[in-house]
Design an enzyme around this catalytic site. Structure first.
Site, PDB file in Angstrom:
ATOM      1  NE  ARG A  75      -4.231  -1.685   1.401  1.00  0.00           N
ATOM      2  CZ  ARG A  75      -5.113  -1.762   2.395  1.00  0.00           C
ATOM      3  NH1 ARG A  75      -5.064  -0.898   3.384  1.00  0.00           N
ATOM      4  NH2 ARG A  75      -6.033  -2.685   2.382  1.00  0.00           N
ATOM      5  CG  ASP A  92     -14.244   6.542   5.964  1.00  0.00           C
ATOM      6  OD1 ASP A  92     -14.848   5.460   6.100  1.00  0.00           O
ATOM      7  OD2 ASP A  92     -12.991   6.615   5.928  1.00  0.00           O
TER       8      ASP A  92
HETATM    9  C1  LIG Z   1     -14.133  -1.893   6.409  1.00  0.00           C
HETATM   10  S1  LIG Z   1     -14.743  -0.261   6.182  1.00  0.00           S
HETATM   11  C2  LIG Z   1     -16.391  -0.416   6.829  1.00  0.00           C
HETATM   12  C3  LIG Z   1     -17.402   0.318   6.003  1.00  0.00           C
HETATM   13  C4  LIG Z   1     -18.850   0.177   6.457  1.00  0.00           C
HETATM   14  N1  LIG Z   1     -19.035   0.734   7.776  1.00  0.00           N
HETATM   15  C5  LIG Z   1     -19.266  -1.276   6.439  1.00  0.00           C
HETATM   16  O1  LIG Z   1     -19.432  -1.887   7.484  1.00  0.00           O
HETATM   17  O2  LIG Z   1     -19.436  -1.814   5.339  1.00  0.00           O
HETATM   18  C6  LIG Z   1     -13.882   0.608   7.496  1.00  0.00           C
HETATM   19  C7  LIG Z   1     -13.863   2.123   7.277  1.00  0.00           C
HETATM   20  O3  LIG Z   1     -13.430   2.743   8.487  1.00  0.00           O
HETATM   21  C8  LIG Z   1     -12.686   3.887   8.133  1.00  0.00           C
HETATM   22  N2  LIG Z   1     -11.860   4.307   9.284  1.00  0.00           N
HETATM   23  C9  LIG Z   1     -10.721   3.738   9.762  1.00  0.00           C
HETATM   24  N3  LIG Z   1     -10.243   4.440  10.806  1.00  0.00           N
HETATM   25  C10 LIG Z   1     -11.117   5.472  11.007  1.00  0.00           C
HETATM   26  C11 LIG Z   1     -11.151   6.558  11.922  1.00  0.00           C
HETATM   27  N4  LIG Z   1     -10.216   6.721  12.865  1.00  0.00           N
HETATM   28  N5  LIG Z   1     -12.181   7.442  11.833  1.00  0.00           N
HETATM   29  C12 LIG Z   1     -13.134   7.304  10.881  1.00  0.00           C
HETATM   30  N6  LIG Z   1     -13.135   6.288   9.967  1.00  0.00           N
HETATM   31  C13 LIG Z   1     -12.137   5.392  10.030  1.00  0.00           C
HETATM   32  C14 LIG Z   1     -11.888   3.442   6.931  1.00  0.00           C
HETATM   33  O4  LIG Z   1     -11.426   4.532   6.161  1.00  0.00           O
HETATM   34  C15 LIG Z   1     -12.891   2.555   6.196  1.00  0.00           C
HETATM   35  O5  LIG Z   1     -13.549   3.255   5.173  1.00  0.00           O
END
Ligand SMILES: C[S@@+](CC[C@H](N)C(=O)[O-])C[C@H]1O[C@@H](n2cnc3c(N)ncnc32)[C@H](O)[C@@H]1O
Length: 281
Positions: free
Chosen positions: A38, A141
């Site tokens: 990445r 996000d």
């Molecule tokens: C696996 S996705 C989940 C998406 C959706 N909630 C679902 O369940 O399908 C995790 C998301 O969390 C976000 N994320 C990670 N750390 C975060 C943070 N500190 N604050 C906000 N979002 C965060 C990532 O950018 C990513 O888009």
């Protein structure tokens, strides 16, 4: 293994600390190759040859931080993922609206490319059988690249493959000509949602108001228990009397039983010091 860029153990440790401090993501040792591939993209973009040079660059250039974060988040998501949550929510929205005139407020707190937020909006339109349901959705996000995608509302047709045809016809415009192969969400669905960048690890949360539902699904798994607890303690006061927290399928908050209890199906209710509050709604 022959690698394109020099990647030492201490580079991995530096990355691990930086991403944990910035957004809370805890990277295990097993994530070494993933981190390499990445971040290698950033080295290529910046014409660097060693990870240590990239990390020095990152420390000296604040504007690289967002690209660094965007590179390390995992954004897997889908429309109506864990569909039981949307069935439950449809009923909760209708029940709440029967007794109040204010809109039903939802926060999709790690919305990734937007499928979760659009599924919430589609659920609302279906539940109230109108294009302007009394529902407002905040979708946030930390990754600005996925938020841009979310805001565009444009998805490859493969992303819609598991949606029933009826939903696809009702809620999307299919692309034609050069745009065939993708579809755009209808503006009526989009207008229910505000997309904003937001880091759950931020010391101050500029979030106002009360939510009837907070979706925080499949992101807590990347955080350690102390970080999870701190985020849960900040969700707690933001929930309305009947408000609920919706978590991902493998997330459980037993370590925060003073804040949230499970009511089954990875849906959690906030523990109130005065338990009668819940029935007063
Ligand atoms: C696996 S996705 C989940 C998406 C959706 N909630 C679902 O369940 O399908 C995790 C998301 O969390 C976000 N994320 C990670 N750390 C975060 C943070 N500190 N604050 C906000 N979002 C965060 C990532 O950018 C990513 O888009």
């Amino acid at each position: 293994m022959d690698r394109e860029f020099v990647f030492r153990n201490e580079d991995f440790e530096r990355i691990r600390k930086l991403i944990r401090d910035r957004v809370g993501i805890s990277l295990t040792d097993k994530k070494r190759d993933l981190v390499y591939s990445r971040i290698a993209r950033r080295l290529r973009a910046l014409h660097l040859t060693e990870f240590s040079d990239y990390l020095d660059y990152l420390e000296q250039h604040e504007d690289e931080t967002q690209d660094f974060i965007n590179a390390l988040t995992t954004n897997l998501t889908a429309f109506f993922r864990e569909s039981h949550h949307f069935d439950y929510l449809a009923e909760a929205m209708q029940a709440q609206q029967a007794g109040t005139k204010r809109p039903f407020n939802i926060w999709s707190s790690a919305c990734s490319t937007g499928e979760e937020a659009y599924s919430l909006a589609m659920t609302a339109i279906e539940a109230f059988a109108c294009w302007d349901p009394p529902v407002r959705i905040l979708a946030t996000d930390v990754d600005t690249r996925v938020l841009e995608h979310a805001q565009s509302g444009i998805y490859d047709m493969e992303r819609l493959a598991k949606l029933p045809d009826e939903r696809v016809h009702r809620f999307f415009y299919k692309g034609r000509g050069a745009r065939s192969g993708s579809a755009r969400i209808r503006p009526e669905v989009q207008q229910l949602i505000r997309f904003r960048p937001f880091n759950l690890l931020m010391p101050k949360w500029p979030i106002k108001g009360r939510f009837d539902a907070i979706f925080c699904r499949n992101v807590m798994i990347y955080f350690d228990k102390a970080t999870q607890y701190s985020i849960l303690s900040r969700f707690h006061p933001l929930l309305s009397e009947q408000g609920l927290l919706y978590a991902g399928h493998s997330e459980s908050f037993q370590h925060a039983a003073d804040l949230f209890r499970s009511q089954g199906q990875t849906i959690f209710y906030p523990v109130r010091t005065n338990p009668s509050l819940r029935s007063n709604g």
